[in-house]
Design an enzyme around this catalytic site. Structure first.
Site, PDB file in Angstrom:
ATOM      1  N   THR A  15       0.811  -1.222   0.000  1.00 45.50           N
ATOM      2  CA  THR A  15       0.000   0.000   0.000  1.00 45.50           C
ATOM      3  C   THR A  15       0.840   1.265   0.000  1.00 45.50           C
ATOM      4  O   THR A  15       0.487   2.249  -0.650  1.00 45.50           O
ATOM      5  CB  THR A  15      -0.936  -0.006   1.224  1.00 45.50           C
ATOM      6  N   ASP A  59       2.160  -7.677  -4.348  1.00 51.32           N
ATOM      7  CA  ASP A  59       1.283  -7.574  -3.191  1.00 51.32           C
ATOM      8  C   ASP A  59       1.856  -8.469  -2.105  1.00 51.32           C
ATOM      9  O   ASP A  59       2.347  -9.562  -2.394  1.00 51.32           O
ATOM     10  CB  ASP A  59      -0.128  -8.030  -3.571  1.00 51.32           C
ATOM     11  N   SER A  61       0.507 -10.361  -0.128  1.00 55.33           N
ATOM     12  CA  SER A  61      -0.145 -11.668  -0.077  1.00 55.33           C
ATOM     13  C   SER A  61       0.593 -12.689  -0.940  1.00 55.33           C
ATOM     14  O   SER A  61       0.467 -13.899  -0.727  1.00 55.33           O
ATOM     15  CB  SER A  61      -1.602 -11.560  -0.543  1.00 55.33           C
ATOM     16  N   ASP A  92       0.185  -7.152   5.194  1.00 51.21           N
ATOM     17  CA  ASP A  92      -0.460  -8.442   5.469  1.00 51.21           C
ATOM     18  C   ASP A  92       0.530  -9.531   5.875  1.00 51.21           C
ATOM     19  O   ASP A  92       0.218 -10.355   6.739  1.00 51.21           O
ATOM     20  CB  ASP A  92      -1.263  -8.906   4.251  1.00 51.21           C
ATOM     21  N   CYS A 281      -3.363 -17.995  22.415  1.00 54.77           N
ATOM     22  CA  CYS A 281      -3.467 -16.710  23.112  1.00 54.77           C
ATOM     23  C   CYS A 281      -2.422 -15.731  22.578  1.00 54.77           C
ATOM     24  O   CYS A 281      -1.310 -16.119  22.225  1.00 54.77           O
ATOM     25  CB  CYS A 281      -3.269 -16.898  24.607  1.00 54.77           C
TER      26      CYS A 281
END
Length: 351
Positions: A15, A59, A61, A92, A281
């Protein structure tokens, strides 16, 4: 005269390096040579700033082992020419890349700061400018003797400098998109950049940085859930290509008390598959000795991952498998802190 500090920007995609097409409104990658048009503040730095751009940009991804190898190759090839490196990356998979590089760059003696943004750098409210400017400043920062303040792989996002292999993306919307739950911030960014120097890794400056390129991606992350079925797990553990499993269990490392689960895990371990138990967790550590449900996993040969992140566990296994170690050697090294990735008493630096 003092030599100018030098920083290499490596733009992989994401981005931060996009602009809006005036006709279609779609976000598109732009030629990074035009960076100064969007961030003219960089001219005020008294640094030598050079740029390298992935062609084509990707990207995040699509980031994979081959791209990590390419980043290591770029950093290694330019290591003697620059004081620091800034990697511009999509958010990401940023934590995966940061974790992988922390293992692949042995005895790193210079900063590798990974950053990006939630909004494109050409947009009015972008967080990209501040992230980029701060990342460059940290990559160039030096002690009075000229040595770098930071000598490890980090993620810089909004107001925090985080150890790369301790970091997880937590938000797809907020500017404060990353968090290191089990390890403190390495620096806090405000009016001044306040470094927590006692937390920063201290490499051996008398030894060279050693790049590693061999990674074995035959690893899977598997998350337990109530109602899990035997055929689901057996389909994964019986895959002949499988070399290691990151097993995300409940709480402090607990799993259902089902005989078929214990037998499947034992069979996989006996075949040489490495099974690492990490907690689902966000905060805390695996303690398999604490409850019966954890001790039964110990009996199968499953090993504890301490407080390691899923991203770090996955890439550490890929790295260790790539070095050709035996199962026993990998099991021993998974219980050893080799790049600041886990909280254990043994702070061995590298293999």
């Amino acid at each position: 005269m003092k030599k100018k500090r030098s920083v290499l920007l490596i733009y992989t995609g994401g981005t931060i390096g996009m602009i809006e097409n005036a006709k279609t409104g779609a976000l598109e990658n732009f030629d990074f040579d035009r960076l100064l048009r969007y961030v003219p503040e960089l001219k005020r730095f008294n640094y030598q700033i050079s740029a390298y751009q992935f062609n084509p940009p990707i990207d995040s991804s699509d980031m994979d082992v081959e791209h990590w190898k390419k980043l290591v190759e770029i950093i290694h090839g330019n290591y003697s020419q620059f004081d620091g490196f800034v990697v511009l990356h999509g958010t990401d998979t940023m934590a995966y890349t940061a974790s992988a590089l922390s293992f692949m760059l042995e005895n790193l003696t210079k900063p590798v700061i990974i950053t990006g943004s939630q909004l494109p750098i050409g947009m009015l409210r972008t967080d990209g400018k501040e992230n980029l400017i701060t990342a460059i400043e940290i990559a160039a920062a030096a002690n009075p003797d000229g040595s770098p303040i930071v000598s490890e792989v980090c993620i810089l996002f909004e107001n925090s400098l985080l150890r790369g292999n301790r970091t997880t993306k937590i938000s797809a919307e907020n500017f404060n998109a990353f968090r290191s739950y089990n390890f403190p911030n390495l620096a806090h960014v405000g009016i001044h950049i306040r470094y927590e120097k006692h937390l920063l890794r201290k490499p051996d400056f008398d030894k060279p940085m050693i790049p590693h390129y061999r990674m074995n991606p035959n690893v899977v992350i598997f998350t337990l859930f109530p109602g899990i079925q035997e055929h689901i797990i057996s389909g994964i553990l019986d895959n002949k290509a499988l070399k290691a499993v990151v097993f995300k269990t409940f709480g402090s490392g607990n799993a259902p008390q089902k005989e078929w689960l214990i037998q499947l895990l034992k069979r996989a371990v006996d075949k040489g598959v490495i099974v690492v138990n990490i907690t689902q967790c966000l905060i805390g550590s695996v303690e398999m000795e604490k409850y019966t449900t954890g001790r039964q996993l110990l009996s199968t040969g499953v090993i504890g991952g301490y407080d390691i992140t899923p991203e770090s566990a996955l890439t550490k296994l890929m790295f260790l498998l790539g070095q050709g170690y035996t199962s026993d050697q990998i099991r021993e090294r998974m219980n050893r802190d080799i790049a600041g990735e886990i909280s254990v008493a043994d702070n061995s630096r590298y293999l």
